[in-house]
Scaffold this active site. Structure first.
Site, PDB file in Angstrom:
ATOM      1  N   GLU A  43       6.252 -19.515   6.106  1.00 45.50           N
ATOM      2  CA  GLU A  43       6.731 -18.474   5.568  1.00 45.50           C
ATOM      3  C   GLU A  43       8.383 -18.482   5.223  1.00 45.50           C
ATOM      4  OE1 GLU A  43       4.373 -16.303   4.503  1.00 45.50           O
ATOM      5  OE2 GLU A  43       5.232 -14.308   3.955  1.00 45.50           O
TER       6      GLU A  43
ATOM      7  N   CYS B 259      26.415  28.185 -10.855  1.00 45.48           N
ATOM      8  CA  CYS B 259      26.487  26.749 -11.107  1.00 45.48           C
ATOM      9  C   CYS B 259      27.643  26.039 -10.312  1.00 45.48           C
ATOM     10  CB  CYS B 259      26.413  26.491 -12.498  1.00 45.48           C
ATOM     11  SG  CYS B 259      26.647  24.539 -12.703  1.00 45.48           S
TER      12      CYS B 259
ATOM     13  N   CYS C 114      28.720  23.211 -19.624  1.00 46.25           N
ATOM     14  CA  CYS C 114      28.566  22.639 -18.087  1.00 46.25           C
ATOM     15  C   CYS C 114      28.987  21.140 -17.953  1.00 46.25           C
ATOM     16  CB  CYS C 114      27.249  22.955 -17.615  1.00 46.25           C
ATOM     17  SG  CYS C 114      27.020  22.586 -15.772  1.00 46.25           S
TER      18      CYS C 114
ATOM     19  N   ASP D 273       7.517 -11.116   6.240  1.00 50.08           N
ATOM     20  CA  ASP D 273       7.178 -10.507   5.270  1.00 50.08           C
ATOM     21  C   ASP D 273       8.203 -11.277   4.152  1.00 50.08           C
ATOM     22  OD1 ASP D 273       6.574  -9.296   3.136  1.00 50.08           O
ATOM     23  OD2 ASP D 273       7.760  -7.214   3.824  1.00 50.08           O
TER      24      ASP D 273
ATOM     25  N   LYS E  62      -1.570  -4.284   9.375  1.00 52.94           N
ATOM     26  CA  LYS E  62      -0.436  -3.921   8.865  1.00 52.94           C
ATOM     27  C   LYS E  62       0.246  -2.994   9.771  1.00 52.94           C
ATOM     28  CE  LYS E  62      -0.063  -4.486   4.589  1.00 52.94           C
ATOM     29  NZ  LYS E  62       0.660  -5.361   3.492  1.00 52.94           N
TER      30      LYS E  62
ATOM     31  N   CYS F 220      21.047  26.034 -14.727  1.00 46.31           N
ATOM     32  CA  CYS F 220      22.050  26.348 -15.221  1.00 46.31           C
ATOM     33  C   CYS F 220      22.182  26.570 -16.692  1.00 46.31           C
ATOM     34  CB  CYS F 220      23.356  25.435 -14.887  1.00 46.31           C
ATOM     35  SG  CYS F 220      24.780  25.673 -15.690  1.00 46.31           S
TER      36      CYS F 220
ATOM     37  N   SER G  59      -5.498 -15.815   0.886  1.00 46.06           N
ATOM     38  CA  SER G  59      -4.614 -14.746   1.292  1.00 46.06           C
ATOM     39  C   SER G  59      -5.358 -13.972   2.642  1.00 46.06           C
ATOM     40  CB  SER G  59      -4.172 -13.680   0.297  1.00 46.06           C
ATOM     41  OG  SER G  59      -5.431 -13.224  -0.167  1.00 46.06           O
ATOM     42  N   LEU G  60      -4.822 -13.036   3.359  1.00 41.71           N
ATOM     43  CA  LEU G  60      -5.442 -12.430   4.532  1.00 41.71           C
ATOM     44  C   LEU G  60      -5.944 -11.156   4.063  1.00 41.71           C
ATOM     45  CD1 LEU G  60      -2.695 -12.985   7.150  1.00 41.71           C
ATOM     46  CD2 LEU G  60      -4.896 -14.200   6.909  1.00 41.71           C
TER      47      LEU G  60
ATOM     48  N   CYS H 212      29.908  24.506 -13.126  1.00 34.25           N
ATOM     49  CA  CYS H 212      30.589  25.494 -14.329  1.00 34.25           C
ATOM     50  C   CYS H 212      30.825  26.854 -13.988  1.00 34.25           C
ATOM     51  CB  CYS H 212      30.049  25.083 -15.542  1.00 34.25           C
ATOM     52  SG  CYS H 212      28.586  25.931 -15.733  1.00 34.25           S
TER      53      CYS H 212
ATOM     54  N   ASP I 240      -6.574  -4.121  -7.201  1.00 35.02           N
ATOM     55  CA  ASP I 240      -7.211  -5.321  -6.399  1.00 35.02           C
ATOM     56  C   ASP I 240      -8.633  -4.944  -6.333  1.00 35.02           C
ATOM     57  OD1 ASP I 240      -4.994  -6.828  -4.182  1.00 35.02           O
ATOM     58  OD2 ASP I 240      -4.823  -6.608  -6.170  1.00 35.02           O
ATOM     59  N   ALA I 241      -8.900  -3.593  -5.899  1.00 34.39           N
ATOM     60  CA  ALA I 241     -10.218  -2.859  -5.444  1.00 34.39           C
ATOM     61  C   ALA I 241     -11.253  -3.011  -6.767  1.00 34.39           C
ATOM     62  CB  ALA I 241     -10.077  -1.666  -5.280  1.00 34.39           C
ATOM     63  N   GLU I 242     -10.432  -2.712  -7.881  1.00 39.85           N
ATOM     64  CA  GLU I 242     -11.383  -2.842  -9.139  1.00 39.85           C
ATOM     65  C   GLU I 242     -11.474  -4.226  -9.403  1.00 39.85           C
ATOM     66  OE1 GLU I 242      -9.770  -0.123 -12.711  1.00 39.85           O
ATOM     67  OE2 GLU I 242      -8.490  -0.234 -11.099  1.00 39.85           O
ATOM     68  N   TYR I 243     -10.569  -5.009  -9.332  1.00 41.19           N
ATOM     69  CA  TYR I 243     -10.967  -6.351  -9.604  1.00 41.19           C
ATOM     70  C   TYR I 243     -11.843  -6.973  -8.796  1.00 41.19           C
ATOM     71  CZ  TYR I 243      -9.575 -11.749 -10.205  1.00 41.19           C
ATOM     72  OH  TYR I 243      -9.786 -12.692 -10.630  1.00 41.19           O
ATOM     73  N   ASP I 244     -11.934  -6.637  -7.448  1.00 36.60           N
ATOM     74  CA  ASP I 244     -12.783  -7.105  -6.396  1.00 36.60           C
ATOM     75  C   ASP I 244     -14.151  -6.710  -6.882  1.00 36.60           C
ATOM     76  OD1 ASP I 244     -10.782  -6.911  -3.296  1.00 36.60           O
ATOM     77  OD2 ASP I 244     -10.762  -8.207  -4.988  1.00 36.60           O
TER      78      ASP I 244
ATOM     79  N   TYR J 189       3.314 -21.423  10.422  1.00 33.31           N
ATOM     80  CA  TYR J 189       2.059 -21.063  11.309  1.00 33.31           C
ATOM     81  C   TYR J 189       0.864 -21.465  10.887  1.00 33.31           C
ATOM     82  CZ  TYR J 189       2.419 -18.237   6.773  1.00 33.31           C
ATOM     83  OH  TYR J 189       2.525 -17.806   5.555  1.00 33.31           O
TER      84      TYR J 189
HETATM   85  S1  IVH Z   1      -1.735 -17.116   8.057  1.00 36.83           S
HETATM   86  C1  IVH Z   1      -5.475 -18.334   5.459  1.00 36.83           C
HETATM   87  N1  IVH Z   1       0.259 -16.300   9.595  1.00 36.83           N
HETATM   88  O1  IVH Z   1       0.839 -12.993   4.858  1.00 36.83           O
HETATM   89  C2  IVH Z   1      -4.471 -17.534   6.195  1.00 36.83           C
HETATM   90  N2  IVH Z   1       0.023 -15.678   7.374  1.00 36.83           N
HETATM   91  O2  IVH Z   1      -1.920 -12.683   2.879  1.00 36.83           O
HETATM   92  C3  IVH Z   1      -3.116 -18.166   6.065  1.00 36.83           C
HETATM   93  N3  IVH Z   1       1.826 -14.176   6.506  1.00 36.83           N
HETATM   94  O3  IVH Z   1      -0.055 -15.045   2.227  1.00 36.83           O
HETATM   95  C4  IVH Z   1      -2.209 -17.100   6.493  1.00 36.83           C
HETATM   96  N4  IVH Z   1       3.072 -14.155   8.476  1.00 36.83           N
HETATM   97  O4  IVH Z   1       2.131 -15.554   3.324  1.00 36.83           O
HETATM   98  C5  IVH Z   1      -0.317 -16.284   8.341  1.00 36.83           C
HETATM   99  N5  IVH Z   1       1.896 -15.577  10.995  1.00 36.83           N
HETATM  100  C6  IVH Z   1       1.498 -15.574   9.744  1.00 36.83           C
HETATM  101  C7  IVH Z   1       1.939 -15.017   8.642  1.00 36.83           C
HETATM  102  C8  IVH Z   1       1.317 -14.949   7.255  1.00 36.83           C
HETATM  103  C9  IVH Z   1       3.009 -13.682   7.319  1.00 36.83           C
HETATM  104  C10 IVH Z   1       1.621 -14.183   5.131  1.00 36.83           C
HETATM  105  C11 IVH Z   1       1.344 -15.085   4.257  1.00 36.83           C
HETATM  106  C12 IVH Z   1       0.245 -14.752   3.593  1.00 36.83           C
HETATM  107  C13 IVH Z   1       0.338 -13.070   3.807  1.00 36.83           C
HETATM  108  C14 IVH Z   1      -1.056 -12.273   3.793  1.00 36.83           C
END
Ligand code: IVH
Length: 672
Positions: free
Chosen positions: A176, A410, A432, A118, A316, A426, A83-84, A413, A34-38, A228
């Site tokens: 989720e 061993c 063996c 998760d 995390k 051995c 994504s977060l 054997c 991801d870092a390279e991609y970013d 959520y």
């Molecule tokens: S909010 C734009 N809340 O974590 C923000 N995400 O990238 C929308 N996840 O893909 C996400 N629990 O699948 C939010 N309470 C929570 C969550 C949550 C799990 C997941 C979600 C996301 C990933 C992080």
């Protein structure tokens, strides 16, 4: 950079990003971190900003991701599912907080904190209060339609409750889908009883269950949905996240119970610590907490980057570790004769998987970690899979057992063991039984001849019953003989005999790998097969010819020659070849490797091999080796003088292997 150069570079970057999007999103096989991609992405963004005249609607910067895979019908989300941004360190959370406080007046900066579930992120669309569509996140813009599968999940309302609040005409919910830990265990037991592969963790199990083309299979799995976020609403009567969650509950969604409001960093830290403590008691897996700005209009003001909202952050948890006691340390003899000390531990559950044994690699490693029978140890699952003894935990007043000693003979054997560097070996290669069991297993393993049903247990029985004295004896086994073995019925006996028969047609590289020539792993076997084309050409090649092959050095060439010159080996090989129906030289890369989809980063020098070779070997197992550490990195291998990558890995809470650990695991993976 002049304009023409910029145009060229932009073109190059766009192609590169498109290609990697395709690998990642369509093929499920990313090649860069991801870092390279970013990095590449940011370079493109900067260039496009500097040269607005070169902007183009088809640039990857103009959208959130790539194309979804085509198994299920593609569905366009009503709003991008971002994504977060995430990190395991408190400092990163402090920076997130600081950024918001710079952008907004202090009184508007307060948070809602939630468990980070998760599972699998989904979009649920309701028209006039009725569920009309459910889809996976996919690339963030488009996902896969899984409506029928999701409808089988009872915690997803098919129709919104509207006694508390009216339903908007169009509503898209983000949530989720998770599989309960108890359900996950039961599911794995069932799968194994049916002779199928178990899932590695509840998240994979949830994803696998939902992406079943047959919704009745999804229905049989204990899936649950939590809501959520409101992704899109034609009208919404709330102004905060807190009210949103209340509204979602009112509409009939399941919402995490462990949500809290917090304003200061101290409050957030207390929440994070508190949830981490509850982690094991929750019915489903969580891997951190999510912190969200409560004030919804303020969210719009701070906005998003191209991939993450600026108003939310995932804090995390560090990798899962548990305490348990070492019951015994037993020497285990592998196919090459190397004796590995294995810690047998009181079974302990780490993130939904019960762990009871872990390799301690070699006697030096046991001494370095100073672990003995009876010791309390901290065990973690590296990269979500392989259990590792991290360290011994000091216990006051605990009387410690004896230091571990390698046996002189061993355990299989009785031959006197030899010390070779840190390894204990051995030398009785052909007499063996333990080594023979290992060789049989290796010969039939997925990356070698791929003989289904020829696992460790069966190999042991075949050797114990003296049905197999040498690997080629496998081809003489009859179903009648096999039915004499414990656990074998007519059907399983017939199945194994036909699996062995099918293995008589295979690729040269697989066959070569299956021979278990010292130093020759999957990658080298493939290179040799490509270079020589036939077994005859290879076994008669001299060392000078062998070293011409990329990746083969003089030591390896020597070992290969020794192997073929050894009379037992030569005789076994002749017999094996007499059973084969011809061997084909392959062109395609490894598939279904032990490390499929995993990402490695190497930092610092390795003693036993060059970094290039290390990369090749993990790649041969289906992994990717990349240059920089990111959240997506599964394993960081730290050699001598590791650089800042190690610090980064530690701050992200990633699994770090030292050289001994890496080598031992490599042996395990390659031999699987
Ligand atoms: S909010 C734009 N809340 O974590 C923000 N995400 O990238 C929308 N996840 O893909 C996400 N629990 O699948 C939010 N309470 C929570 C969550 C949550 C799990 C997941 C979600 C996301 C990933 C992080």
């Amino acid at each position: 950079m002049n304009r023409d150069e910029a145009r060229e570079r932009i073109h190059e970057l766009r192609e590169l990003i498109r290609y990697n999007d395709w690998l990642y999103y369509v093929k499920d096989a990313p090649e860069i971190s991801d870092a390279e991609y970013d990095g590449v992405f940011k370079e493109l963004q900067a260039l496009e900003e500097a040269h607005p005249e070169l902007a183009s609607p088809d640039s990857p910067t103009q959208r959130v991701g790539g194309q979804p895979a085509e198994r299920f019908a593609p569905v366009e989300h009503l709003a991008p599912m971002l994504s977060l941004d995430s990190d395991a360190s408190a400092e990163a959370v402090a920076r997130f907080d600081e950024r918001l406080r710079k952008a907004l007046p202090d009184e508007r900066v307060s948070f809602v904190a939630e468990p980070k579930l998760d599972g699998l992120s989904v979009e649920l669309v309701y028209e006039d209060g009725v569920l009309t569509r459910a889809s996976t996140r996919g690339d963030g813009r488009q996902g896969e339609g899984i409506t029928e599968n999701v409808k089988t999940i009872r915690s997803v309302p098919l129709k919104l409750r509207t006694d508390g609040a009216a339903a908007p005409q169009t509503l898209a919910i983000r949530g989720e889908i998770v599989l309960r830990v108890d359900g996950f265990e039961a599911l794995n037991e069932r799968l194994m009883a049916e002779g199928k592969e178990p899932f590695a963790n509840p998240r994979n199990a949830a994803a696998g269950s939902l992406r079943q083309l047959d919704p009745t299979i999804s229905a049989s799995r204990p899936l649950e949905a939590y809501a959520y976020d409101v992704l899109f609403a034609s009208s919404l009567p709330v102004r905060t996240q807190w009210e949103t969650l209340e509204l979602l509950r009112a509409w009939g969604f399941r919402v995490s119970e462990q949500i809290e409001r917090a304003t200061t960093l101290d409050e957030l830290a207390a929440y994070h610590a508190g949830i981490m403590e509850q982690r094991d008691d929750l019915p489903f897996e969580i891997d951190g907490v999510v912190i969200k700005l409560d004030d919804l209009p303020a969210r719009d003001e701070v906005g998003t980057t191209s991939r993450h909202p600026r108003w939310a952050f995932a804090w995390k948890f560090p990798p899962r570790a548990e305490l348990t006691r070492i019951l015994s340390i037993i020497p285990s003899v592998g196919r090459t004769g190397v004796v590995t000390p294995v810690a047998i531990m009181r079974p302990v559950e780490i993130g939904g998987v019960t762990v009871s044994r872990a390799t301690l690699h070699n006697r030096e490693e046991v001494a370095r970690k100073d672990v003995r029978e009876g010791d309390m140890v901290r065990v973690q699952r590296a990269g979500d899979v392989i259990p590792q003894v991290v360290e011994r935990v000091e216990e006051e007043g605990h009387e410690r057992g004896e230091e571990f000693r390698m046996p002189a003979e061993c355990p299989s054997c009785g031959t006197e063991l030899e010390e070779r560097g840190p390894f204990t070996v051995c030398p009785n290669s052909f007499g063996c039984p333990a080594q023979l069991v290992g060789r049989i297993q290796h010969f039939g393993s997925r990356q070698a001849l791929d003989i289904e049903g020829l696992g460790e247990e069966t190999a042991k029985l075949l050797v114990e019953q003296e049905f197999v004295h040498r690997v080629p004896d496998l081809f003489e086994l009859t179903a009648d003989q096999l039915t004499e073995l414990e656990g074998f019925a007519e059907l399983s006996a017939n199945n194994l005999v036909s699996a062995i028969d099918r293995a008589r047609s295979t690729e040269l590289a697989r066959f070569l790998h299956g021979l278990g020539i010292p130093e020759v792993g999957v990658a080298v076997a493939r290179d040799l097969a490509r270079a020589f084309g036939t077994m005859e050409a290879l076994r008669t090649a001299d060392e000078e010819t062998l070293v011409q092959v990329d990746g083969v050095g003089p030591i390896m060439a020597g070992r290969i020659n020794e192997f073929f010159a050894e009379p037992h080996n030569a005789a076994n090989l002749d017999r094996l070849l007499s059973y084969m129906r011809g061997l084909t030289a392959p062109e395609r890369p490894a598939e279904g490797g032990a490390l499929d989809g995993k990402t490695f980063v190497f930092t610092g020098g390795l003693e036993s091999m060059s970094r290039g070779d290390a990369k090749k070997r993990v790649e041969a197992l289906g992994a990717k080796a990349t240059g920089s550490v990111s959240k997506k990195t599964d394993f960081v291998v730290a050699g001598e003088d590791p650089g800042s990558k190690l610090d980064k890995a530690e701050s992200l809470g990633l699994a770090v292997l030292d050289e001994a650990g890496f080598l031992a695991l490599l042996a395990e993976w390659e031999g699987e």
